[in-house]
Design an enzyme around this catalytic site. Structure first.
Site, PDB file in Angstrom:
ATOM      1  CG  ASN A  11      -1.855   1.131   1.332  1.00  0.00           C
ATOM      2  OD1 ASN A  11      -1.864   2.000   0.455  1.00  0.00           O
ATOM      3  ND2 ASN A  11      -2.656   1.170   2.385  1.00  0.00           N
ATOM      4  CE  LYS A  13      -0.806   2.778   5.052  1.00  0.00           C
ATOM      5  NZ  LYS A  13      -0.850   2.752   6.504  1.00  0.00           N
ATOM      6  CG  HIS A  95      -6.337   1.452   5.445  1.00  0.00           C
ATOM      7  ND1 HIS A  95      -5.833   2.246   6.447  1.00  0.00           N
ATOM      8  CD2 HIS A  95      -5.352   0.593   5.104  1.00  0.00           C
ATOM      9  CE1 HIS A  95      -4.591   1.873   6.699  1.00  0.00           C
ATOM     10  NE2 HIS A  95      -4.263   0.867   5.902  1.00  0.00           N
ATOM     11  CD  GLU A 143      -3.597  -2.942   7.626  1.00  0.00           C
ATOM     12  OE1 GLU A 143      -2.719  -3.295   6.844  1.00  0.00           O
ATOM     13  OE2 GLU A 143      -3.989  -1.765   7.715  1.00  0.00           O
ATOM     14  N   GLY A 183       2.795  -2.617  10.784  1.00  0.00           N
ATOM     15  CA  GLY A 183       4.153  -2.698  11.324  1.00  0.00           C
ATOM     16  C   GLY A 183       5.030  -3.778  10.720  1.00  0.00           C
TER      17      GLY A 183
END
Ligand code: G3P
Length: 228
Positions: A11, A13, A95, A143, A183
């Site tokens: 991702n 972002k 998300h 997540e 992470g």
């Protein structure tokens, strides 16, 4: 030929490290890794670069978000039909940085299914994962938000969350597969997650912020290969 586990989703972002043309440079490195290892890698570029990246790579691409607004008069929204025609194979939804109400997720999934788009719905905890799985997306991505963007991974900090999510999906006989993220930065993070039942991985900052994209992607992606 791809190995069974996967996908490995990167991702991007909205990090400035991949702004503009740099998104394609990173994608090209991911493409090389995918080719060198035979591991299925999917890239999720910023929405404004979705069409351009999709048309410029052999990798599969997914949107970071999609809306269920109407065709036509829906200025500024990103609808599934446009995502598909831009060349993406699907989308991330819900998300934790872009949460969506459960009823809206249901609407989006209905629309995506009618277009054969792959759905990856994020869940921030086990309760949410159970709610979302009932909607049977293709993938549910667990997540924990507090670990996102850190060097503390779900695999080492919350391994039980991965295993209980996997067991829940197995025992409910749902067709939805598990992905996990937050992470993920070291090879062992990927290895642990896969061993605990995750099919795929979602990773962002450890890759985007690395100054050696190919090497970073490679060391994470190679964990998808069967060691035997
Ligand atoms: O979508 C992936 C993501 O939220 C994980 O981010 O930076 O912790 O790998 P990161």
């Amino acid at each position: 030929m791809f190995v069974n586990k996967g996908p490995f989703i990167i991702n991007l972002k909205n990090y400035l490290e991949i702004s503009g043309e740099k998104a394609l440079l990173l994608t090209r490195e991911a493409e090389k890794v995918s080719h060198d290892l035979g591991v299925r890698i999917i890239v999720s570029p910023p929405q404004v670069l979705l069409g351009w990246v999709s048309k410029s790579t052999t990798l599969e691409v997914v949107a970071q978000h999609v809306d269920a607004n109407q065709i036509g008069a829906s200025t500024g929204f990103s609808i599934p039909e446009m995502v598909r025609d831009a060349g993406a194979i699907g989308s991330i939804i819900n998300h934790s940085e872009h949460p969506v109400e459960l009823t809206m997720i249901a609407d989006i999934l209905k629309r995506m299914r009618s277009l054969d788009l792959v759905s990856i719905v994020c869940a921030k905890n086990f309760v949410e994962l159970k709610e979302i799985s009932k909607l049977e997306p293709d993938y549910v991505a667990i997540e924990p938000p507090e670990l996102i963007g850190t060097k503390r991974s779900i695999s080492t900090e919350k391994p039980k969350l991965i295993s209980e999510s996997f067991q829940y999906l197995q025992s409910s006989a749902l067709r939805t597969k598990l992905i996990c993220g937050a992470g993920i930065n070291a090879p062992e993070d990927v290895r642990i997650a896969l061993d605990l039942g995750s099919s795929g991985i979602l990773a962002a900052s450890s890759i985007v912020k690395s100054d050696k994209w190919y090497e970073k992607i490679y060391e994470l992606a190679v964990q998808f290969k069967d060691p035997k």
